[in-house]
Design an enzyme around this catalytic site. Sequence first.
Site, PDB file in Angstrom:
ATOM      1  N   LYS A  82      19.121 -10.972 -12.348  1.00 54.45           N
ATOM      2  CA  LYS A  82      17.903 -11.068 -11.555  1.00 54.45           C
ATOM      3  C   LYS A  82      16.976 -12.142 -12.085  1.00 54.45           C
ATOM      4  CE  LYS A  82      15.101  -9.946  -8.302  1.00 54.45           C
ATOM      5  NZ  LYS A  82      15.427 -10.369  -6.934  1.00 54.45           N
ATOM      6  N   GLU A 123      26.359 -16.139  -2.958  1.00 57.70           N
ATOM      7  CA  GLU A 123      26.066 -15.349  -4.152  1.00 57.70           C
ATOM      8  C   GLU A 123      26.383 -13.868  -3.986  1.00 57.70           C
ATOM      9  OE1 GLU A 123      22.024 -15.755  -5.418  1.00 57.70           O
ATOM     10  OE2 GLU A 123      21.169 -15.217  -3.480  1.00 57.70           O
ATOM     11  N   HIS A 162      27.886 -38.030   7.285  1.00 59.22           N
ATOM     12  CA  HIS A 162      28.019 -38.747   6.017  1.00 59.22           C
ATOM     13  C   HIS A 162      28.935 -38.006   5.054  1.00 59.22           C
ATOM     14  CE1 HIS A 162      24.890 -41.763   6.923  1.00 59.22           C
ATOM     15  NE2 HIS A 162      24.334 -40.773   7.612  1.00 59.22           N
ATOM     16  N   GLY A 214      -0.201  -2.303   6.544  1.00 59.73           N
ATOM     17  CA  GLY A 214       0.148  -3.350   7.489  1.00 59.73           C
ATOM     18  C   GLY A 214      -1.058  -4.087   8.024  1.00 59.73           C
ATOM     19  N   LYS A 227      22.590 -17.550  -0.151  1.00 56.00           N
ATOM     20  CA  LYS A 227      22.699 -16.100   0.005  1.00 56.00           C
ATOM     21  C   LYS A 227      24.138 -15.683   0.270  1.00 56.00           C
ATOM     22  CE  LYS A 227      18.680 -14.508  -0.744  1.00 56.00           C
ATOM     23  NZ  LYS A 227      18.596 -15.569  -1.758  1.00 56.00           N
ATOM     24  N   GLU A 235      19.152 -22.179   1.731  1.00 55.59           N
ATOM     25  CA  GLU A 235      18.955 -20.802   1.304  1.00 55.59           C
ATOM     26  C   GLU A 235      19.987 -19.869   1.945  1.00 55.59           C
ATOM     27  OE1 GLU A 235      17.281 -17.110  -0.089  1.00 55.59           O
ATOM     28  OE2 GLU A 235      17.572 -19.144  -0.858  1.00 55.59           O
ATOM     29  N   CYS A 256       0.831  -1.190   0.000  1.00 57.58           N
ATOM     30  CA  CYS A 256       0.000   0.000   0.000  1.00 57.58           C
ATOM     31  C   CYS A 256       0.871   1.248   0.000  1.00 57.58           C
ATOM     32  CB  CYS A 256      -0.893   0.025   1.235  1.00 57.58           C
ATOM     33  SG  CYS A 256      -1.940  -1.414   1.451  1.00 57.58           S
TER      34      CYS A 256
END
Length: 608
Positions: free
Chosen positions: A603, A487, A503, A99, A484, A480, A2
């Site tokens: 991107k 990269e 292992h 919000g 991050k 993830e 918003c």
Amino acid sequence: MCGIIGIISHTPVASRLVDSLKRLEYRGYDSAGIATLDAGQLQRVRAEGKLKNLESRLDGEPIAGTIGIGHTRWATHGAPTVANAHPHATARLAVVHNGIIENFRELKAELQADGYSFESETDTETVAVLVTREMDRGAAPREAVANVLGKLEGAFSLAFLFKGEENLLIGARRGSPLAIGVGRGEMFLGSDAIALSPFTDEVRYLADGDWTILTHDAAEIFDEDGNPVDRPVTVSAGKPFYVDKGNHRHFMQKEMFEQPEVLSHTLGAYVNMTDGRTRTPKGQELDFTKVRRIALSACGTGYYAALVGRYYFERYAGIACDLDVASEFRYRESPLSDVDLALFISQSGETADTLASLRYAKSQGLKTAAIVNVPESTIAREADVVLPTLAGPEIGVASTKAFTCQLMALAALAVRAGVDRGVIKADEELEFTRALMEAPRLVNEALHLEGEIEHIARDLATQHHALYLGRGFSYPLALEGALKLKEISYIHAEGYAAGELKHGPIALIDETMQVVVVAPHDRVFEKTVSNMQEVAARGGRILLITDHKGAASGAMDGARLLVLPDMPEILIPIVFAVPLQMLAYHTAVQMGTDVDQPRNLAKSVTVE
């Protein structure tokens, strides 16, 4: 996301409010409105749909006044109707809001018991009526707002306009961004520098928890404890740039801090906030009673979101899931006879391998659905069902807010699937949706750890390798988090299921190996702690990311701790993703890399 704009001036503001709202169209919206004071009397015009509809109404119902507020709204609580559009108003005031107010139902019931009535389905109207009740009891506007802010739970930003007060605007933020624009004999409030850029390039950004009182010539700012504070004036780059970094150093940092707001918008697409029931987005029907098996596919960060999605669907809906990296799915030629839904995830909606996989699934006669952030994208156009993530534009190459919005969509869809299939009962559904409504606030609390994380990152930036470990919901987060870090900082990092440590990866552990352990106090916490102890026994450098319960029972000598609030299990992937993002970001900043455009990366990957 918003958009909010407020102007206190000596010249008419209606057309300027609309002009500013046009600059916020990139945030996405489905209704809009403005309110002004004319001779001290509140005037308000609202419209469904795009700003041209609001402009048409203003042509027929022009409003005057030199002070006003405006808003573009993504529907969360209630459909995108005129009645639910902002600003919301009582006889005493008008308010706009970004919000979620988590406890609005309880507050609304309290107000109704006191004899107050409501015209909309929104949580925002509850704020307007709360402030009105304080004023009915004799409080001045500033006192009334201060009293109400302490009653609100959630992540939000607010702007208030009061009947008879032509030299007063009040704004507040907790989670969602809000900035002050400094003019000459006039002042402004806005969601970001873009909203303010037609009027001024001098901006003061409110810190989290701040609220402000604006007059024509000044802005008083108070922290969440009511203490006067000063926030510096910065010169905004909003005029020459379409999307602005605000007071953040990089787009990635700005996008991390937008997560409380965009999560609330995404949640609103999948949960009816009025009755607490889950739903599929309007016009996008999915009958999970007919789904025996789901094939999930995505690339990069989207793949890790899909991995979380598999846990969600299998645990909460009892639906078996297959999972493939999109670049493998299309070539594996897996039998799909027992698959009833192929679900693809892409931020851009243009990822080449994901698009090719969707087309393969369609060629096999499967029903396809796509979780995407760009509704006009190719994947969105070609999927049978489009499931939006309302994250807004994501400029940084490393995905942050798009990832957590994907998780929010998956969580809500899994609950909907569980309800459809009778796995989740009605009262349990309400428990899940109440939990999901806590996400913006809890993510905001996680963002408050930034200073602590920045300190930890200084040490991590001196390392050459890192292992990330997690179990259950934390395993995709380990993957993830490692992605991050590598990269954007170029530090070699790998994520593993913690049970796989013995292992192979344990051979790498010595006093130079950084090990990041993601371990909320969940059903597999003790097993993860056991793996952590094996790392400690070999001299590894440990960072434990946990919650208060985990910190109380799993801390060990020599391990660094990063402690998040306790939370329902369904929120763990969404909230725990945030410190991992910030850890990678601040490590990269310490190393001086190009955070927003890391080398060799794009991107959107639109070729194989």
